[in-house]
Design a protein around this motif. Sequence first.
Motif, short mmCIF file in Angstrom:
data_model
loop_
_atom_site.label_atom_id
_atom_site.label_comp_id
_atom_site.label_asym_id
_atom_site.label_seq_id
_atom_site.Cartn_x
_atom_site.Cartn_y
_atom_site.Cartn_z
N VAL A 107 -1.10 -2.47 -6.61
CA VAL A 107 -0.64 -1.66 -5.48
C VAL A 107 -1.80 -0.82 -4.98
N PHE A 108 -2.09 -0.91 -3.68
CA PHE A 108 -3.20 -0.13 -3.09
C PHE A 108 -2.78 1.32 -2.90
N VAL A 109 -3.76 2.21 -3.10
CA VAL A 109 -3.58 3.62 -2.79
C VAL A 109 -4.30 3.92 -1.48
N ALA A 110 -3.58 4.57 -0.54
CA ALA A 110 -4.24 5.07 0.68
C ALA A 110 -4.49 6.56 0.47
N HIS A 111 -5.72 6.88 0.09
CA HIS A 111 -6.09 8.26 -0.23
C HIS A 111 -6.28 9.04 1.08
N SER A 112 -5.52 10.13 1.23
CA SER A 112 -5.46 10.85 2.52
C SER A 112 -5.74 12.34 2.34
N PRO A 113 -6.98 12.69 2.05
CA PRO A 113 -7.27 14.07 1.63
C PRO A 113 -7.00 15.14 2.69
N TYR A 114 -7.26 14.85 3.98
CA TYR A 114 -6.97 15.91 4.97
C TYR A 114 -5.50 16.29 4.93
N SER A 115 -4.65 15.26 4.88
CA SER A 115 -3.21 15.51 4.83
C SER A 115 -2.84 16.27 3.56
N ASN A 116 -3.41 15.87 2.45
CA ASN A 116 -3.09 16.49 1.17
C ASN A 116 -3.51 17.96 1.14
N LEU A 117 -4.55 18.29 1.90
CA LEU A 117 -4.96 19.69 2.03
C LEU A 117 -4.04 20.43 3.00
N ASN A 118 -3.76 19.81 4.15
CA ASN A 118 -3.01 20.50 5.21
C ASN A 118 -1.58 20.85 4.81
N ILE A 119 -0.90 19.90 4.15
CA ILE A 119 0.50 20.19 3.84
C ILE A 119 0.70 20.42 2.34
N SER A 120 -0.35 21.00 1.73
CA SER A 120 -0.30 21.50 0.35
C SER A 120 0.24 20.49 -0.64
N SER A 121 -0.31 19.28 -0.60
CA SER A 121 0.18 18.26 -1.54
C SER A 121 -0.61 18.28 -2.85
N GLY A 122 -1.95 18.35 -2.75
CA GLY A 122 -2.76 18.36 -3.96
C GLY A 122 -3.99 17.50 -3.80
N ILE A 123 -4.60 17.13 -4.93
CA ILE A 123 -5.82 16.30 -4.90
C ILE A 123 -5.58 15.06 -5.76
N ARG A 177 -10.97 8.69 -8.81
CA ARG A 177 -11.81 7.94 -9.76
C ARG A 177 -10.98 7.41 -10.92
N GLU A 178 -9.96 8.13 -11.30
CA GLU A 178 -9.09 7.63 -12.37
C GLU A 178 -8.42 6.33 -11.92
N PHE A 179 -7.93 6.28 -10.68
CA PHE A 179 -7.34 5.04 -10.17
C PHE A 179 -8.33 3.89 -10.29
N ILE A 180 -9.55 4.16 -9.83
CA ILE A 180 -10.55 3.09 -9.79
C ILE A 180 -10.89 2.64 -11.21
N THR A 181 -11.04 3.60 -12.11
CA THR A 181 -11.35 3.27 -13.51
C THR A 181 -10.23 2.40 -14.10
N VAL A 186 0.86 -1.19 0.00
CA VAL A 186 0.00 0.00 0.00
C VAL A 186 0.89 1.23 0.00
N MET A 187 0.54 2.18 -0.87
CA MET A 187 1.28 3.43 -0.98
C MET A 187 0.36 4.59 -0.60
N ALA A 188 0.82 5.39 0.34
CA ALA A 188 0.01 6.53 0.77
C ALA A 188 0.11 7.67 -0.24
N HIS A 189 -0.99 8.37 -0.38
CA HIS A 189 -1.11 9.64 -1.12
C HIS A 189 -1.32 9.48 -2.61
N CYS A 190 -0.24 9.24 -3.40
CA CYS A 190 -0.39 9.05 -4.85
C CYS A 190 -1.16 10.22 -5.48
N VAL A 191 -0.63 11.41 -5.28
CA VAL A 191 -1.28 12.61 -5.82
C VAL A 191 -0.76 12.93 -7.22
N TRP A 192 0.55 12.68 -7.43
CA TRP A 192 1.20 13.19 -8.65
C TRP A 192 1.70 12.07 -9.56
#
Length: 427
Positions: free
Chosen positions: A281-297, A301-305, A261-267
């Motif tokens: 490979v699993f994605v651990a989607h972590s939106p609060y963190s991605n917002l708080n430390i300016s990582s992104g979105i 849905r693209e992953f799932i597709t 499992v890989m956390a984040h996978c924003v970029w």
Amino acid sequence: MSNLKALKGNVVFTPSFGEYKIVKNGYVVFEGKNVVGTFESLPEEYSAAEVVDHGDKLIIPGFVDLHLHAPQFANRGLGIDKELLEWLKVYTFPEESKYQDIDFAKKAYQNFVYELWKHGTTRSVVFATLHNESTILLMDLMDKVGLGALVGKVNMDRNCPDFYIEDTQKSIEDTESFIKATIDKYENIKPIITPRFVPTCTGELMEGLGELARKYSVKVQSHLSENRGEVEWVKELHPECSSYAGVYEKYGLFGGDVPTVMAHCVWNTAEEMELMAKNKVFVAHSPYSNLNISSGIAPVREFITKGIPVGLATDISGGHDVSMASVIAVSAQVSNMRWVYVDENYKPLNTPELFYLATKGGGEFFGKVGSFESGYEFDALVIDDSSLADVNERSIEERLQRYIYIGDDRNIVERYVAGVKLEEPKF
Ligand code: GUN
Ligand code: FE
């Protein structure tokens, strides 16, 4: 059939992505660890079951948090004025280094474990620290409470402060003794190999960890393509690899025969996504963190597709909130904004889709977890949402949605992991 039990109430779960199964005023029957099935009325063959009647309450699968850092729990809500790399240096590494002290670790980890229990996070995939002793203490505490988890002793041997760094060989040796000490020690807690991320792990270390993963059949967790500065740094560190994911792949730490499992996978690039889909490979989607430390979105849905498995995560303390119900809500919000601002080709994620990701989606990393289908481990929450009732009649779907958005831990009245009811922890 002495182990046969049933909970009665409004049973809600998602056997597939975005599709609720609702048994109003029905039964979920389980025997020992595992679910037998869900029923509108109790079948004759299960009439011997011990039934607990929860009246009009909701009965849902327990939440799965696919990525969080236990030693960062005491740092929640602090230091979210920096991006990832500065945040690690200034706030995170100094905090994690304190877990050398076992008394400090004990107090802090008791608080952490209590909070997981409180918020109904029945399974989690956890980063601890470099220290074997306090990491095993954390696993003992989680086991005592009855929570399910994969817990990793963290590895890091480069680009770290001198008070929080390991020697390469010692890191590999400590990891092997950590695995040996914990692999058969608990029923629902297992070790997981945890290279922090490429910038803090040499190739030699990652290679050694890849070998251990195979030798002991242990899963792997790390971080991938989270933040722009980090992605640039990995390119500089590994010009020989065509992508960030390719570095993990080179050292045997990227799915395939080693569940990862890989956390984040924003970029992630298209090439990385192809590899993630191929290696599951699993994605651990972590939106609060991605917002708080300016990582992104992240492009969920693209992953799932594309067939990449996804679960949701708090990423404490990049994320500040332990509640997986809140993570469902913020996941919906960021997916709306991604659709508005970034990519209108992938429509926003709705509540049943995100509820699936927070239960069965993440649960698949553990095995048969996160659903009430027959054969799944019985992890459940009983939700009393009567405090949220208002002037309108509401459907079960609406009640679940309101609990997710406006409810909190006070609405959770019972928790089960693998068929066992978890009592309030008293340390
Ligand atoms: N990348 C490497 N370490 C960390 C961490 O502790 N938190 C987050 N969010 N990203 C990381
Ligand atoms: Fe993290």
